[in-house]
Design a protein around this motif. Structure first.
Motif, PDB file in Angstrom:
ATOM      1  N   GLU A   1       0.842  -1.206   0.000  1.00  0.00           N
ATOM      2  CA  GLU A   1       0.000   0.000   0.000  1.00  0.00           C
ATOM      3  C   GLU A   1       0.874   1.251   0.000  1.00  0.00           C
ATOM      4  N   GLY A   2       1.926   1.222   0.804  1.00  0.00           N
ATOM      5  CA  GLY A   2       2.840   2.366   0.868  1.00  0.00           C
ATOM      6  C   GLY A   2       3.504   2.609  -0.481  1.00  0.00           C
ATOM      7  N   LYS A   3       3.935   1.537  -1.144  1.00  0.00           N
ATOM      8  CA  LYS A   3       4.571   1.678  -2.459  1.00  0.00           C
ATOM      9  C   LYS A   3       3.583   2.238  -3.468  1.00  0.00           C
ATOM     10  N   GLU A   4       2.348   1.734  -3.425  1.00  0.00           N
ATOM     11  CA  GLU A   4       1.330   2.219  -4.354  1.00  0.00           C
ATOM     12  C   GLU A   4       1.068   3.709  -4.147  1.00  0.00           C
ATOM     13  N   LYS A   5       0.997   4.116  -2.885  1.00  0.00           N
ATOM     14  CA  LYS A   5       0.771   5.530  -2.587  1.00  0.00           C
ATOM     15  C   LYS A   5       1.922   6.378  -3.093  1.00  0.00           C
ATOM     16  N   LYS A   6       3.154   5.882  -2.866  1.00  0.00           N
ATOM     17  CA  LYS A   6       4.338   6.617  -3.338  1.00  0.00           C
ATOM     18  C   LYS A   6       4.331   6.714  -4.853  1.00  0.00           C
ATOM     19  N   ASP A   7       3.994   5.599  -5.517  1.00  0.00           N
ATOM     20  CA  ASP A   7       3.947   5.608  -6.982  1.00  0.00           C
ATOM     21  C   ASP A   7       2.914   6.613  -7.489  1.00  0.00           C
ATOM     22  N   LYS A   8       1.749   6.642  -6.843  1.00  0.00           N
ATOM     23  CA  LYS A   8       0.701   7.589  -7.256  1.00  0.00           C
ATOM     24  C   LYS A   8       1.166   9.027  -7.065  1.00  0.00           C
ATOM     25  N   LYS A   9       1.804   9.266  -5.896  1.00  0.00           N
ATOM     26  CA  LYS A   9       2.297  10.611  -5.631  1.00  0.00           C
ATOM     27  C   LYS A   9       3.333  11.022  -6.657  1.00  0.00           C
ATOM     28  N   GLU A  10       4.264  10.084  -6.971  1.00  0.00           N
ATOM     29  CA  GLU A  10       5.311  10.381  -7.953  1.00  0.00           C
ATOM     30  C   GLU A  10       4.707  10.658  -9.327  1.00  0.00           C
ATOM     31  N   LYS A  11       3.686   9.894  -9.701  1.00  0.00           N
ATOM     32  CA  LYS A  11       3.028  10.127 -10.991  1.00  0.00           C
ATOM     33  C   LYS A  11       2.369  11.504 -11.020  1.00  0.00           C
ATOM     34  N   LYS A  12       1.686  11.845  -9.913  1.00  0.00           N
ATOM     35  CA  LYS A  12       1.026  13.141  -9.854  1.00  0.00           C
ATOM     36  C   LYS A  12       2.056  14.254  -9.940  1.00  0.00           C
ATOM     37  N   GLU A  13       3.139  14.084  -9.159  1.00  0.00           N
ATOM     38  CA  GLU A  13       4.193  15.102  -9.169  1.00  0.00           C
ATOM     39  C   GLU A  13       4.838  15.185 -10.546  1.00  0.00           C
ATOM     40  N   GLY A  14       5.042  14.030 -11.191  1.00  0.00           N
ATOM     41  CA  GLY A  14       5.626  14.008 -12.528  1.00  0.00           C
ATOM     42  C   GLY A  14       4.724  14.704 -13.527  1.00  0.00           C
ATOM     43  N   LYS A  15       3.429  14.446 -13.409  1.00  0.00           N
ATOM     44  CA  LYS A  15       2.470  15.104 -14.302  1.00  0.00           C
ATOM     45  C   LYS A  15       2.443  16.614 -14.064  1.00  0.00           C
ATOM     46  N   GLU A  16       2.460  16.969 -12.791  1.00  0.00           N
ATOM     47  CA  GLU A  16       2.440  18.397 -12.451  1.00  0.00           C
ATOM     48  C   GLU A  16       3.693  19.090 -12.981  1.00  0.00           C
ATOM     49  N   LYS A  17       4.848  18.444 -12.821  1.00  0.00           N
ATOM     50  CA  LYS A  17       6.093  19.021 -13.322  1.00  0.00           C
ATOM     51  C   LYS A  17       6.055  19.163 -14.831  1.00  0.00           C
ATOM     52  N   GLU A  18       5.524  18.110 -15.490  1.00  0.00           N
ATOM     53  CA  GLU A  18       5.405  18.184 -16.938  1.00  0.00           C
ATOM     54  C   GLU A  18       4.462  19.316 -17.360  1.00  0.00           C
ATOM     55  N   ALA A  19       3.389  19.408 -16.614  1.00  0.00           N
ATOM     56  CA  ALA A  19       2.418  20.475 -16.959  1.00  0.00           C
ATOM     57  C   ALA A  19       3.069  21.846 -16.739  1.00  0.00           C
ATOM     58  N   VAL A  20       3.817  21.973 -15.615  1.00  0.00           N
ATOM     59  CA  VAL A  20       4.493  23.237 -15.324  1.00  0.00           C
ATOM     60  C   VAL A  20       5.561  23.494 -16.372  1.00  0.00           C
ATOM     61  N   ALA A  21       6.301  22.467 -16.735  1.00  0.00           N
ATOM     62  CA  ALA A  21       7.357  22.602 -17.740  1.00  0.00           C
ATOM     63  C   ALA A  21       6.743  22.906 -19.105  1.00  0.00           C
ATOM     64  N   GLY A  22       5.627  22.278 -19.403  1.00  0.00           N
ATOM     65  CA  GLY A  22       4.933  22.500 -20.662  1.00  0.00           C
ATOM     66  C   GLY A  22       4.397  23.919 -20.766  1.00  0.00           C
ATOM     67  N   THR A  23       3.853  24.425 -19.678  1.00  0.00           N
ATOM     68  CA  THR A  23       3.341  25.796 -19.682  1.00  0.00           C
ATOM     69  C   THR A  23       4.506  26.793 -19.752  1.00  0.00           C
ATOM     70  N   ALA A  24       5.595  26.451 -19.101  1.00  0.00           N
ATOM     71  CA  ALA A  24       6.762  27.328 -19.138  1.00  0.00           C
ATOM     72  C   ALA A  24       7.338  27.332 -20.541  1.00  0.00           C
ATOM     73  N   ALA A  25       7.338  26.193 -21.211  1.00  0.00           N
ATOM     74  CA  ALA A  25       7.888  26.106 -22.561  1.00  0.00           C
ATOM     75  C   ALA A  25       6.991  26.858 -23.539  1.00  0.00           C
ATOM     76  N   THR A  26       5.713  26.737 -23.385  1.00  0.00           N
ATOM     77  CA  THR A  26       4.810  27.447 -24.258  1.00  0.00           C
ATOM     78  C   THR A  26       4.875  28.953 -24.031  1.00  0.00           C
ATOM     79  N   ALA A  27       5.080  29.316 -22.743  1.00  0.00           N
ATOM     80  CA  ALA A  27       5.205  30.739 -22.430  1.00  0.00           C
ATOM     81  C   ALA A  27       6.520  31.267 -22.975  1.00  0.00           C
ATOM     82  N   ALA A  28       7.563  30.472 -22.935  1.00  0.00           N
ATOM     83  CA  ALA A  28       8.871  30.887 -23.443  1.00  0.00           C
ATOM     84  C   ALA A  28       8.847  30.904 -24.950  1.00  0.00           C
ATOM     85  N   GLY A  29       8.122  30.013 -25.535  1.00  0.00           N
ATOM     86  CA  GLY A  29       8.075  29.915 -26.994  1.00  0.00           C
ATOM     87  C   GLY A  29       7.218  31.005 -27.599  1.00  0.00           C
ATOM     88  N   SER A  30       6.320  31.582 -26.892  1.00  0.00           N
ATOM     89  CA  SER A  30       5.495  32.603 -27.463  1.00  0.00           C
ATOM     90  C   SER A  30       6.046  33.930 -27.177  1.00  0.00           C
TER      91      SER A  30
END
Length: 198
Positions: free
Chosen positions: A169-198
């Motif tokens: 259960e602990g591993k599953e929770k950690k994996d979910k958290k890491e996925k969420k954080e990874g998605k959030e980072k990607e979203a933040v990086a994606g928005t930063a890239a789009t903002a930098a590109g425009s």
């Protein structure tokens, strides 16, 4: 003349054979009659004897002939009479002991039946006594040990299962958290890239 002589000899041989047979049968009949008479006389003369029942240990004790008591010749720890050298079980256990000196069944047989020489017997007797004290030859002690092992194993298995579930259960929770954080980072990086590109 030759034929007559041959026939005469044949006749005499036949006659002799008959006489021999008759005498043999007469002798056997006489012998049988004598034997019958003797047995009937013995039966008449015999008085009913009182049969005493003896226990097996009493017959070997002080009542019996002390020269016949083989227990005096027993080695330390020996319980049974020593089997003959040609005995198959004796050969099996002695060869087993030679191949595997730690074999419990071989040690037990060789000590309890006194198979080995005196020197070897003394050496193995120490091992036999230590195994006996530990309860290697007692079935009740072995059953108790097995039950205790199962009980300990059962409690350990339950603890391991609980810990395993919690760890999963602990591993599953950690994996979910890491996925969420990874998605959030990607979203933040994606928005930063789009903002930098425009």
């Amino acid at each position: 003349r030759r034929r007559r002589r041959e026939t005469r000899t044949r006749r005499t041989r036949r006659i002799r054979r008959r006489r021999r047979r008759e005498t043999r049968t007469r002798r056997t009949r006489r012998i049988r009659r004598r034997r019958r008479r003797e047995t009937t006389r013995r039966k008449k003369d015999k008085k009913p004897e009182v049969i005493e029942k003896k226990s097996s240990t009493a017959s070997l004790g002080s009542q019996g002939d002390p020269d016949l008591d083989h227990r005096k010749l027993f080695k330390d720890g020996q319980r049974q009479l020593t089997p003959p050298v040609a005995d198959a079980t004796r050969a099996f256990y002695t060869s087993l002991l030679a191949e595997n000196p730690d074999s419990k069944i071989a040690i037990r047989f060789c000590i309890e039946y006194g198979v080995l020489s005196v020197e070897e017997h003394k050496k193995i007797l120490k091992r036999y006594n230590s195994l006996k004290e530990k309860g290697a030859f007692n079935v009740n002690v072995q059953i108790k040990r097995a039950l205790e092992k199962q009980a300990l194993k059962g409690t350990k298995d339950k603890k391991d299962k609980k810990e395993g579930k919690e760890a999963k259960e602990g591993k599953e929770k950690k994996d979910k958290k890491e996925k969420k954080e990874g998605k959030e980072k990607e979203a933040v990086a994606g928005t930063a890239a789009t903002a930098a590109g425009s």
